[in-house]
Structures are given as C-alpha cells and as structure tokens.
Design an enzyme around this catalytic site. Structure first.
Site, mmCIF file in Angstrom:
data_model
loop_
_atom_site.group_PDB
_atom_site.id
_atom_site.type_symbol
_atom_site.label_atom_id
_atom_site.label_comp_id
_atom_site.label_asym_id
_atom_site.label_seq_id
_atom_site.Cartn_x
_atom_site.Cartn_y
_atom_site.Cartn_z
ATOM 1 N N ASP B 81 -8.861 -36.660 -11.540
ATOM 2 C CA ASP B 81 -10.090 -36.577 -12.345
ATOM 3 C C ASP B 81 -11.343 -36.756 -11.500
ATOM 4 O O ASP B 81 -12.390 -36.203 -11.806
ATOM 5 C CB ASP B 81 -10.064 -37.654 -13.429
ATOM 6 C CG ASP B 81 -9.704 -37.051 -14.772
ATOM 7 O OD1 ASP B 81 -10.081 -35.889 -15.006
ATOM 8 O OD2 ASP B 81 -9.046 -37.736 -15.569
ATOM 9 N N ILE B 84 -12.520 -33.403 -10.468
ATOM 10 C CA ILE B 84 -12.729 -32.361 -11.475
ATOM 11 C C ILE B 84 -14.071 -32.627 -12.139
ATOM 12 O O ILE B 84 -14.318 -33.740 -12.604
ATOM 13 C CB ILE B 84 -11.622 -32.375 -12.548
ATOM 14 C CG1 ILE B 84 -10.250 -32.201 -11.919
ATOM 15 C CG2 ILE B 84 -11.868 -31.279 -13.569
ATOM 16 C CD1 ILE B 84 -9.105 -32.347 -12.897
ATOM 17 N N GLU B 120 -11.389 -36.651 -19.109
ATOM 18 C CA GLU B 120 -12.612 -37.261 -18.599
ATOM 19 C C GLU B 120 -13.680 -36.184 -18.530
ATOM 20 O O GLU B 120 -13.683 -35.345 -17.630
ATOM 21 C CB GLU B 120 -12.343 -37.847 -17.206
ATOM 22 C CG GLU B 120 -13.432 -38.758 -16.720
ATOM 23 C CD GLU B 120 -13.157 -39.226 -15.300
ATOM 24 O OE1 GLU B 120 -12.124 -39.866 -15.074
ATOM 25 O OE2 GLU B 120 -13.985 -38.942 -14.427
ATOM 26 N N ASP B 122 -17.278 -34.947 -17.792
ATOM 27 C CA ASP B 122 -18.357 -35.425 -16.926
ATOM 28 C C ASP B 122 -19.734 -35.034 -17.458
ATOM 29 O O ASP B 122 -20.675 -35.797 -17.384
ATOM 30 C CB ASP B 122 -18.160 -34.882 -15.516
ATOM 31 C CG ASP B 122 -16.856 -35.362 -14.910
ATOM 32 O OD1 ASP B 122 -16.712 -36.588 -14.802
ATOM 33 O OD2 ASP B 122 -16.005 -34.539 -14.587
ATOM 34 N N HIS B 166 -20.122 -17.300 -24.250
ATOM 35 C CA HIS B 166 -20.520 -15.966 -24.683
ATOM 36 C C HIS B 166 -21.361 -15.340 -23.596
ATOM 37 O O HIS B 166 -22.341 -15.912 -23.148
ATOM 38 C CB HIS B 166 -21.329 -16.051 -25.977
ATOM 39 C CG HIS B 166 -20.490 -16.478 -27.135
ATOM 40 N ND1 HIS B 166 -19.625 -15.619 -27.769
ATOM 41 C CD2 HIS B 166 -20.377 -17.665 -27.763
ATOM 42 C CE1 HIS B 166 -19.011 -16.277 -28.756
ATOM 43 N NE2 HIS B 166 -19.445 -17.521 -28.770
ATOM 44 N N CYS B 208 -17.181 -12.039 -22.545
ATOM 45 C CA CYS B 208 -17.367 -10.607 -22.689
ATOM 46 C C CYS B 208 -18.075 -10.057 -21.449
ATOM 47 O O CYS B 208 -18.915 -10.730 -20.870
ATOM 48 C CB CYS B 208 -18.210 -10.299 -23.922
ATOM 49 S SG CYS B 208 -17.437 -10.861 -25.416
ATOM 50 N N SER B 234 -14.151 -9.498 -24.432
ATOM 51 C CA SER B 234 -12.946 -10.301 -24.279
ATOM 52 C C SER B 234 -12.596 -10.808 -25.655
ATOM 53 O O SER B 234 -13.464 -11.308 -26.377
ATOM 54 C CB SER B 234 -13.203 -11.478 -23.354
ATOM 55 O OG SER B 234 -13.249 -11.054 -22.043
ATOM 56 N N SER B 236 -10.316 -12.853 -28.697
ATOM 57 C CA SER B 236 -9.597 -14.094 -28.930
ATOM 58 C C SER B 236 -8.144 -13.772 -29.245
ATOM 59 O O SER B 236 -7.803 -12.643 -29.580
ATOM 60 C CB SER B 236 -10.229 -14.852 -30.077
ATOM 61 O OG SER B 236 -10.156 -14.062 -31.224
#
Lengths: 530, 378
Positions: B81, B84, B120, B122, B166, B208, B234, B236
C-alpha cells in the site's frame, strides 16, 4: 491617449512574472569537464636507495600517472605526488616492526604510523616502501596508507603503485560510471552496482525489525539499541557530516513468511529456495513502511523461524545452503534468517532466547555498506586489503564513497537544473517566482564551488557543496508553484476569448468601416469643392 | 493547437523513435548478455502504481469497481500500500444507495469483492483533481504532503498508471468539473522522465476514445494500452438490478479476469495481457502503443508492472566484527565461568537515558490518587 496608457498597462498586467535564470551557465555545467585532484606521498623506508634514485622514481611515476589521468573527456583525475625519505621517527617505528613471518606486524605498523601523524593530518594517500625483509606482499592499510615491499629497484614499483592508486583508492571505472549515469546516460546495460545502492540522498531511514511468528513459544530478545551503538556507532559517526541516518527498531509478532518452505529430508531442515525469496519480501513489506519522512528507507529484518519450520535455511541456485542464511534486495534492505534451538521439553513457555547481536550485525553492516554504495572491496591476488573491522568503513573507503557521491551529486544537480531550464523554456506562460530563482542561483554556485574544491583536492568541502547543490536544485525543480498554468491549448484560448471579444468587436468593426466611409466621402466632397 | 507545437511534437516523436531503433539494434548486438542471472533480467528494483478513478456519483459505480479491480490485483501480486497511490473520486462501498454496504463487486453474481478487507485510499472525493494528479506524477507537492500521498519513485522504478472515467477525444474528465488533456499528460510523463522518476511506465486507460490519451506521449520507456479507439465508446459489462446501475466496464472486467489467473511467480507476459480483451468481448478495439517501449512485450513478465518481485542477492560475504559485549544481561552464549570472565572485561556502552513508554492506562495511579475522594459518580 488610449494607446499610450492602455498598451503598456495591458502589457504589464498580462506578462507572466519570470525571474531571469542563468540558462547559459546551466548549459555549461552540464557539458563542462570535472577535474579531480588526488594528493599522495611515497615514503621510502628502504635505506638502500639514495636521493637520486628517489628523484628518478618520482619522474617515472609522474609520467606513468599523467598518461593515465585522462579517464574520459568529461572526467579528469589528476595525481599529484611527492616522494621522500622516511623521517627518523618513522624509521624508529619500522625497527620495532618484526620480520615478515610474524603475523599482524603490518597491522600494528599501519596503526602506529597512523597514530604518529607525521604527514600533516593524514589526509593524503601515503605509500610506504618497505624493505623486503619486513613485507612480502602489497598491503592496503585501514587508513590511507599502503605498504609496498621494494623487491627490486624502485622503478619496478611504478606499476603496482599506480594500480593501487587508480583502481583501489580511486576506483576510476566505477567513478566514471556513476558520474555518467547521474548525468543521464541511462541506456547502458543494467548492472548490479548501480541497481543495488540507493542514489545519493541527504538522508536515509534505517529500520531493524525482529520478526517472531510464535511469541507464545519463544520470547526472543535482542539488545538492538546497544548493538546499534556498539557496532554501527562508528559508521554513523563517520557518515554523520554527510548524511542524516536515522535508526529505528521494531518487533513484529505473529507474522509469518507468506510462503511455505520446502522440507529437505536429507539435510533434515527446511529450505527457502533462491527463486522464492522475492515473495518473502512481499509478505512482510506492509509492516515496514515508514510514514514519517520522505527519505529512502532501508529495512533489515531478522526472522526467527516458527517451530514447525525449524531449522530454516536459504539455498542458492545450485541448491547449496547459504553460508549466512541472509539475502539482500537492492535499494530495499536485507533479511537474515536466525535459527534458534528448540526449547527443551520441560521448558516453560514462552522460552526466553537471546540473539547474538554480533552475528546479526555482521550481516547487516555488510549489507548496509553495499546499499549505501560503499564499493565492495576488490581484493586481487597480489594485494592484501586489511579489513576495516569494527570501524566498518576504512578511511580510504570513505574517501572513495565521498568522491563517488560528490560526482554523482554534481552531475545529477546539473541535470536537474538542465531539465528545469528546458521545461521553463518550453512552456512560456509558467511563472518563475523569486524563490525558484534564488534556489537555482544557489545550486549553480554550489556546483561551481564543489568543482573548484575537487580541483583543489578538498574532498570534504567538495562533497558538502555538492550536497547543497542537490538540495537546492531539487527544491527548485519540485517547487509546487511550477505547476499552475502548465498548458493551455490554443483552441481553448480561442474558446475563452471569443465570447468576450466577439460582441465588442462587431460594433467596433462596424464603426471603423463607417468612419472609413465617412472619411472617403469627405475627401470626395473636398475634390468636388475644388 | 498551433502548427508549431504539432511540428515540435512530431519531431520529438521522430527523434525518440530513432533512438528506439538504435537501441533495439544495440540490444540485438548484446544478445550474448541474454544469459544474465535473474538479478539483471529487468532493470527495475521497485514497483509503484497510480490508480485513478475520476468520476463521482452513484451512476458511475462501474468506474470505482474498475479502479478497485486493478487495486486488488496489484496488491494481491505484491505491491504494498505504501507504493500504491489510489485516487477515488467517490465512495461507493459506503454509499447509502448500496444495498450491500462495504462491498464493491466485479459482477452481479457477487463473484469477487474488489473492495476487499483493507483499501487505503490516498486521494478521495474532491481531492481527485487534475492538479493533484499532475502533482503526484511530477512530484511537485507541497512540503507538508505525507509520504503516503507521494510518488517516491526513482530511476529504477516501474510505474503502473491506470485511469478510468468519462473521456473524449483528447481528454479525460475529472469529476464533471475539469479535464486533463492528452498533451498535459504527455508533458507530465516527460517531466518524470527528465527527473528520472521512472524506469518504465505501463499506462492503462479504460474510457471512451481512450486511444487519444496515449497518442501524444513522447517520453521513452512507456507501454500504453487503451480500451477503445478514437471514435469508439468503451462499454460497460453488465447491469446489476439490485444496484440499478452498471457494475463494471468491459475492458477492466476481462483484465481482472486475466489478472486473477496470475500469481506472484507467474511467467505470464505483458504480451498476453495486452490481448486479454479481444474485440468480440470488449466490443471496442483495444489499442496498444509499443513504439516508445524498448523491450518486447512478449518477453516482459506481467509481474514487472502488476507485481513487486524484488531482485535478491544472497549475501555470502560479510565483514568480520570483533565482539563487543553488550552488558545489560548476560548473553546466552556464555555460562558459568565464561560469564564471570566477561563481566570483568565488560565495557559499558555510553548512551543517553533509556526511553520509556508512558503507561497508556494509568489505573494504579488513578486508583491510588482518586480513591480517597471518589464520592461523586460520573
């Protein structure tokens, strides 16, 4: 009136505030050569040689070293040496030294010579030429003194002496590599040395962790604070002017390795295979990270195996047991598996176990040296290098480290400034405030100063200046104010301006057109009236 | 955009591709180095991930599920973590509309809870802005920023950057308020490269017209994949009726499916991962950009980006130290006479006063001090 006041006002209020930076100086810093001066003394103890031999030897040595000094176009090492006969006091020390057969005589001599401090402050490299009855093989001492036996005439010493100077004391090849790497030559093949050690940084956080998966069975104790003081204290003290190293320790209980060791029936032990070791680190990493400082953190972990996996050993690629049961991960730290005896049958739990801190520290100190970038000693056949022992770092090793780090700092600070200058030149509407200008100035002058100190052979001052340079250049590059107004696409600028200007521009253009018409018609009337 | 900028970009692009070609040649000539041991195989020593979900509100549940899917995978494969940076613009797990609180699933059958046990975050909520994202990448953060919010990478770091939200042609929208353009993103990577903040980058985007986001990259050592071409949407994956919204995007769904089959010591390659979602499954065309990347993706382990397989080296040599007795307690190695002898020679180590923890529950002193006047009850 409108033009006289309005245009300058508009110009003044819309220009981006930019402090003038020394762009050409920054460009120069990146291309200019670094010269590094090394002072040394050769002290001849052998009384067979007279003053003429000495001066001949000095000339030969100078020729040989001058030819070698050009490491690269960008990095010059200049060797400045003198040759002299030994002083009476030194000869006295030599007489106390027994013959070559007795062990440790060189060690004692080395120490005595250092304590006598006859050469100003012992800051120069010194080579002692001893009679062959006292010494049979070149020895690199713990401080900055090397001892060479005068087997034949003095001329035969030129070769081993310049080898010691160029490849042991000043590791030219390694130095050039770090220098070019920091300057931005990143396309060379990855190699162990540059990957293993952390890059030069003003501070490091060292954490020692004791992992005990079964504290209900074993109460493992370690005197980490005393051990750090005792074994690491001298290293920390030696490095304290150059880097902030903070040391912490912690104990982690009830945490295992995350992977199952393999049972080895023939050796009657459990083994961790070489290729599985990276996953050991993954499992324990969440317990280690420091949340406080931004310095690179070095982790050293002692793992006491759980009873159902004991004894636990690490095997290498050939399935041989490792001699230390320890491994190192580059730019991360080290892990030591510490096997302890299983408590006797009638013991009361938790059974108290004390760790031998010398064993632990021997491994960790060696790993710490590698991770900090102290070059591993390259002992070749005909040279003996005296181990630094509890000092952990010899004085000449510290010099070498300082020199390498200094060159790295200079090169990477210059590269940082160059990148910053390029960024600022590319993006015209970025604000450069006074703080950044100041930091850049400080960095530029610190780099220059550091180079100057290097060319004077004042390594300590050179390093401290280069450290200042790197701190200032990073501060300038990472200044939070450099982000705003980073990029405005042209079409977006139009999108902002058109709603503003279009409604205004229509009546303006129309009125201009009508006024032009009106002026023309006036001219026509004039013509007619004439 | 002005012509000159375009020209410049084109030229720099040419320059880098030229360098890449030269390097590939060098690489080919260095084939005998192929027998390098594990330590050398890739030039990185540590792995980092920057995972960004840029959209908020309940109907964008799927974007949070996307980013958590990748988060779950990289964490499972070994990136801690502390390495990341997770940016999530909205909290779906604890949203009052979530019928299953504290969970975010990857499909309607509740197959994998991508929210897991310990997430976690951030940067959350309104902290997810273009500015903060660029600041994280370039490192231009205020000095007070804690370590967990910084990308402390070095010249040996492989960085995974995943973005979802988006998007349109040339931009990705952040929180309905602002957008990051592909030029800004490319400039940010260039600044990282110049300051040696990465060794290699794997850039992954699910939005997209995603291809447009990596078109403008010009810094070396970036491998990029996008879920759709310019002009394509793109899509779903499917709708969850209990949630009332779409649950995850197609590309990430199949990427997660692939990653679930990867273990930390897996030998799967990036090349395989890049083909994880063919057109018939994604319905959009997954585009890959490899021209900036110097290695062959088919020879790059997937764990070079998604995992954290550290290099190791056995330390068989060590400096021998003389024993210094640490004298507080007799050490276990000495017993009887030996101990007595040690005590004679013992050398106390000088150090400051020993630190002590304050008693967190000072019950004793409380009872002693207060019991006399303990008349009133609270």
């Amino acid at each position: 009136m409108c033009v006289v006041v309005g245009v300058p006002l508009w110009w003044k209020t819309t220009t981006v505030y930019r402090v003038q930076l020394p762009y050409s100086e920054i460009a120069d810093l990146n291309t200019s050569r670094v010269t590094f001066v090394v002072d040394f003394t050769v002290t001849v103890f052998d009384e067979r040689f007279d003053a003429q031999d000495l001066s001949q030897f000095a000339n030969k040595l100078k020729e040989s070293l001058d030819a070698a000094g050009k490491v690269d176009d960008r990095l010059h090492v200049e060797y400045r040496g003198k040759v002299r006969e030994a002083y009476e006091e030194e000869l006295l020390l030599l007489r106390q030294m027994r013959s070559v057969e007795v062990d440790n005589t060189v060690v004692d001599f080395d120490h005595e010579l250092y304590m006598a401090k006859l050469d100003s402050d012992n800051s120069e490299y010194t080579f002692t030429v001893l009679p062959p009855s006292k010494l049979d093989k070149a020895v690199v001492g713990k401080q900055r003194v090397s001892h060479l036996p005068a087997m034949g005439d003095l001329g035969s010493l030129v070769e081993p002496l310049s080898h010691l100077l160029r490849h042991v004391y000043i590791n030219e090849a390694a130095m050039l590599k770090t220098f070019l790497w920091a300057r931005g030559a990143r396309r060379t093949q990855p190699d162990k040395e540059s990957m293993r050690a952390f890059r030069s940084h003003p501070g490091y956080d060292v954490t020692f962790t004791l992992m005990n998966p079964q504290p209900d069975l074993l109460q493992v104790e370690w005197h980490i604070q005393d051990a750090v003081d005792a074994y690491l204290g001298r290293l920390l003290k030696a490095l304290s002017p150059y880097a902030d190293i903070s040391v912490k320790s912690q104990c982690v209980h009830y945490t295992g390795l995350g992977i199952r060791p393999v049972k080895d029936d023939t050796r009657n032990c459990y083994k961790l295979k070489h290729e599985k070791l990276p996953h050991v680190i993954n499992a324990i990493e969440p317990y280690l990270s420091s949340h406080v400082s931004n310095n690179p953190s070095l982790n050293f972990i002692v793992y006491v195996p759980s009873r159902d996996q004991s004894p636990l050993h690490i095997t290498d690629a050939n399935d041989d047991l490792s001699t230390t049961d320890a491994f190192l991960s580059p730019r991360w730290g080290g892990v030591l598996v510490y096997n302890v005896a299983t408590p006797p049958e009638n013991a009361t739990y938790p059974h108290k176990v004390m760790l031998d801190m010398r064993r632990v520290m021997e491994v960790f100190v060696s790993q710490l040296r590698l991770l900090l970038g102290v070059n591993p000693q390259t002992a070749s056949g005909d040279v003996t290098v005296l181990q630094p022992g509890n000092n952990i770092i010899s004085e000449w090793e510290l010099d070498q480290w300082l020199c390498g780090r200094c060159l790295e700092n200079i090169a990477s600070a210059a590269a940082t400034l160059q990148a910053l200058a390029q960024l600022l030149a590319e993006i015209g509407n970025i604000v450069i405030n006074d703080d950044i200008g100041h930091e850049v100035q400080v960095a530029v002058s610190a780099i220059k100063k550091s180079k100057e100190f290097l060319s004077l052979g004042r390594l300590n001052d050179a390093f401290l200046s280069s450290k200042q340079a790197i701190i200032s250049s990073e501060k300038a590059f990472f200044d939070p104010s450099l982000l705003e107004l980073l990029y405005f696409p042209e079409d977006q600028k139009f999108a902002i301006y058109i709603p503003l200007f279009l409604p205004i521009s229509i009546p303006v253009i129309l009125s201009i057109m009508s006024s032009v018409k009106w002026l023309r018609s006036k001219d026509e009337i004039k013509v007619k009236s004439e | 955009m002005s012509g000159s900028t375009k020209m410049k970009l084109f030229l720099s692009y040419l320059r880098f591709s030229f360098i890449c070609v030269i390097l590939l040649n060098c690489y080919a000539s260095g084939q005998e180095m192929e027998t390098m041991e594990q330590f050398f195989k890739s030039g990185h020593t540590n792995n980092w991930a920057v995972l960004v979900d840029t959209s908020r509100f309940w109907f964008n549940y799927r974007h949070v599920a996307n980013v958590l899917s990748i988060y779950r995978s990289v964490k499972r494969l070994g990136i801690p973590d502390s390495q990341i940076i997770l940016m999530i613009a909205d909290d779906m797990a604890c949203n009052p509309r979530n019928p299953r609180p504290a969970t975010v699933f990857n499909n309607a059958h509740q197959h994998i809870n991508v929210y897991g046990d310990d997430v976690e975050v951030d940067y959350r909520g309104y902290e997810v802005t273009v500015e903060n994202f660029i600041r994280v990448l370039t490192g231009r953060l205020p000095p007070s920023t804690p370590r967990s919010k910084r990308l402390l990478t070095d010249d040996r770091s492989n960085v995974l950057v995943y973005m979802t939200g988006h998007g349109g042609d040339g931009f990705l929208k952040f929180q309905d308020a602002e957008e990051i353009s592909n030029v800004e993103l490319a400039d940010a990577f260039q600044q990282m490269w110049q300051k040696r903040r990465y060794h290699e980058v794997f850039y992954m985007i699910d939005t997209c017209q995603a291809e447009s986001m990596h078109q403008k990259f010009y810094s070396p050592n970036i491998l990029a994949v996008a879920s759709s071409r310019i002009g394509e949407d793109s899509l779903s994956h499917h709708n969850d009726n209990t949630l009332g919204v779409y649950i995850i995007d197609r590309y990430t769904y199949y990427a997660l499916e692939f990653l679930e089959g990867v273990s930390p010591d897996s030998k799967k390659t990036m090349g395989q991962f890049l083909q994880a979602c063919p057109r018939r499954q994604c319905i959009s065309t997954v585009t890959v950009r490899t021209d900036l990347f110097q290695r062959d993706p088919d020879k790059v382990l997937i764990t070079d980006f998604f995992g954290s397989v550290r290099k190791v080296e056995l330390s068989n040599n060590y400096i021998q130290l003389d024993n210094i007795p640490l004298t507080i307690f007799p050490s276990q190695t000495c017993d009887g006479d030996a101990c007595e002898k040690d005590k004679g020679n013992e050398k106390r180590i000088q150090r400051g006063p020993r630190m002590q923890y304050a008693d967190p529950f000072p019950v004793d002193s409380y009872i002693k001090g207060v019991s006399v006047s303990d008349n009133s009850r609270h």
